[in-house]
Design an enzyme around this catalytic site. Structure first.
Site, PDB file in Angstrom:
ATOM      1  N   ASP A   1       0.835  -1.198   0.000  1.00 15.27           N
ATOM      2  CA  ASP A   1       0.000   0.000   0.000  1.00 15.27           C
ATOM      3  C   ASP A   1       0.880   1.262   0.000  1.00 15.27           C
ATOM      4  OD1 ASP A   1      -2.427   1.350   0.078  1.00 15.27           O
ATOM      5  OD2 ASP A   1      -3.232   0.136   1.704  1.00 15.27           O
TER       6      ASP A   1
ATOM      7  N   TRP B   1      -3.153   3.488  -5.861  1.00 11.66           N
ATOM      8  CA  TRP B   1      -4.433   4.066  -6.288  1.00 11.66           C
ATOM      9  C   TRP B   1      -4.355   4.869  -7.588  1.00 11.66           C
ATOM     10  CZ3 TRP B   1      -2.616   6.377  -1.410  1.00 11.66           C
ATOM     11  CH2 TRP B   1      -2.695   5.483  -0.345  1.00 11.66           C
ATOM     12  N   GLY B   2      -3.288   4.666  -8.377  1.00 15.65           N
ATOM     13  CA  GLY B   2      -3.161   5.409  -9.623  1.00 15.65           C
ATOM     14  C   GLY B   2      -2.687   6.840  -9.428  1.00 15.65           C
TER      15      GLY B   2
ATOM     16  N   ASP C   1     -10.276   3.302  -3.544  1.00 14.92           N
ATOM     17  CA  ASP C   1     -10.939   2.086  -3.052  1.00 14.92           C
ATOM     18  C   ASP C   1     -12.357   1.964  -3.607  1.00 14.92           C
ATOM     19  OD1 ASP C   1      -8.646   1.853  -1.629  1.00 14.92           O
ATOM     20  OD2 ASP C   1      -9.594   1.787   0.346  1.00 14.92           O
TER      21      ASP C   1
HETATM   22  C1  GLA Z   1      -6.014   1.236   1.419  1.00 17.25           C
HETATM   23  C2  GLA Z   1      -6.128   0.235   0.281  1.00 17.25           C
HETATM   24  C3  GLA Z   1      -7.219  -0.769   0.600  1.00 17.25           C
HETATM   25  C4  GLA Z   1      -6.898  -1.463   1.921  1.00 17.25           C
HETATM   26  C5  GLA Z   1      -6.753  -0.435   3.025  1.00 17.25           C
HETATM   27  C6  GLA Z   1      -6.246  -1.066   4.306  1.00 17.25           C
HETATM   28  O1  GLA Z   1      -7.141   2.037   1.506  1.00 17.25           O
HETATM   29  O2  GLA Z   1      -6.398   0.881  -0.922  1.00 17.25           O
HETATM   30  O3  GLA Z   1      -7.343  -1.728  -0.435  1.00 17.25           O
HETATM   31  O4  GLA Z   1      -5.729  -2.230   1.755  1.00 17.25           O
HETATM   32  O5  GLA Z   1      -5.803   0.570   2.649  1.00 17.25           O
HETATM   33  O6  GLA Z   1      -6.028  -0.150   5.309  1.00 17.25           O
END
Ligand code: GLA
Length: 397
Positions: A163, A197-198, A218
């Site tokens: 992440d 996330w791009g 997300d």
């Molecule tokens: C981010 C990621 C999610 C998840 C959460 C966990 O938001 O994009 O997919 O892994 O963190 O905290």
């Protein structure tokens, strides 16, 4: 300056580049593309991840029971392989810097859990963060990349999602490459799932760093959110190829925020996009309808086709009505007719427009699981509101 083609180095000459481009174009061949050379994820990864349904409420018993259900429900045999614990499994680092799993929630430790998952014929994945802390404030991997990669290999981990929280001031390509190189050093085949996330144009660098990269924020278990992620990921269709996939985020199928018709559309569109199919529901208690969506072998076959092409929109008579097409290895095409509106609508998939240059073709409905017959020039039908009709179109012999 020199350019490499298939291992040979040639001097750069503008006319030569033009000639090569023309030859590649005419022959339909593709120029060599960058990819992470770990030999993994040659088709989009399939599996399950704890986050969408359970958030931080993860434990050893949840993961064991989930692995049991994936094996017994038919999901494993349908191709779901990686069982991934997302955020919140980790609580601290020891004096030696080694990352520590929550001893209350994982009393037997992560390695024993990975071994249990393996005993079910599945693979095991874990979550980390490139920054100092994860999104839920647990220890991140920053400054511990090699140590964490070694720990994960010791624990028999097969897949790592990395992440991008708490990474202010860091350079994404550099940090993810650091973790990629750390994984390469430990000598265990481990899929690397990039999750920024791009935000940092991953389509420019992630194919040679990870096996999949998030293109979006997300997902939420809502129809508009699913469509937003679909639309964003669709913009990068040219980048996807075996070993390197756009990731519009994990599936929400079965989590209760959409109807089964909407979930069928969600699942179909992820398959048309050659997206990773990472289920995010409680598989221990899923309904038969949910299981049937997640395990539809003909829709999964579209996603998992070895050509690895990401489907594209080929016809959009109104902003709410779209025909998507995905080229398949056997010369057929998969077509998803998507109705984004709230009323049923007639829609026609023209074979030429969808990339199949034939007069007539056989059409098979992938949700009805039935051959519909041979059609001339197009297949037209009524598509339910917030739904899809998904077919496979094969040139008539
Ligand atoms: C981010 C990621 C999610 C998840 C959460 C966990 O938001 O994009 O997919 O892994 O963190 O905290």
């Amino acid at each position: 300056m020199a350019i490499r083609f298939g291992g040979q180095t040639t001097r750069r000459r503008p006319w030569a580049i033009g000639l090569v481009a023309i030859i590649l174009g005419l022959s339909g061949a593709r120029a060599p593309r960058s990819m992470l050379n770990n030999g993994l994820a040659l088709t989009p990864p399939m599996g399950w991840n704890s986050w969408n349904h359970f958030g931080c409420n993860v434990s050893e018993s949840l993961i064991r029971e989930t692995a049991d259900s994936i094996a017994s429900s038919g999901m494993r045999d349908a191709g779901y392989k990686y069982v991934v614990i997302d955020d919140c499994w980790q609580v601290s680092r020891g004096a030696d810097g080694v990352i520590v799993a929550d001893p209350t929630r994982f009393p037997h430790g992560i390695r024993a859990l990975a071994d249990y998952v393996h005993s079910k014929g599945l693979k095991f994945g874990i979550y980390t963060d490139a920054g100092t802390k994860t999104c839920q404030g647990r220890p991140g991997t920053y400054g511990h990349e090699e140590q964490d990669a070694r720990t994960y290999a010791d624990w028999h981990v097969d897949y790592v999602k990395e992440d991008w929280c708490n990474a202010t001031g860091l350079d994404a390509p550099t940090q993810y490459a650091k973790f990629r190189d750390a994984l390469a050093k430990v000598g265990r085949p481990i899929v690397l799932s990039i999750c920024e996330w791009g935000h940092n144009q991953p389509w420019d660098w992630a194919p040679s760093t990870g096996n999949l990269w998030r293109t979006t924020e997300d997902i939420e278990d809502k129809w508009p959110s699913m469509l937003t992620n679909l639309d964003i990921s669709a913009q990068h269709s040219k980048i996807a190829h075996p070993g390197a996939w756009n990731d519009p985020d994990m599936l929400e199928v079965g989590n209760g925020g959409m109807s089964d018709t909407e979930y069928r559309a969600h699942f179909s569109m992820w398959a048309i996009m050659a997206a990773p199919l990472i289920a995010g529901n409680d598989v221990r208690t899923m309904s038969t309808a949910t299981r049937d969506i997640l395990t539809n072998p003909e829709v999964i076959a579209v996603d998992q086709d070895s050509l690895g092409a990401q489907g594209v929109i080929v016809w959009e008579p109104t902003p709410d009505l779209q025909v998507w097409s995905k080229k398949m290895r056997d010369g057929s095409i998969a077509v998803a007719m998507l109705n984004r509106s709230t009323v049923p609508a007639k829609l026609a998939a023209n074979f030429w427009r969808a990339g199949l240059h034939v007069g007539s073709a056989q059409v098979r409905d992938l949700w009805q699981r039935a051959d519909l017959g041979t059609f001339k020039n197009e297949y037209a039908t009524t598509v339910p509101a917030h739904g899809v009709v998904m077919v496979r179109v094969t040139p008539a012999t």
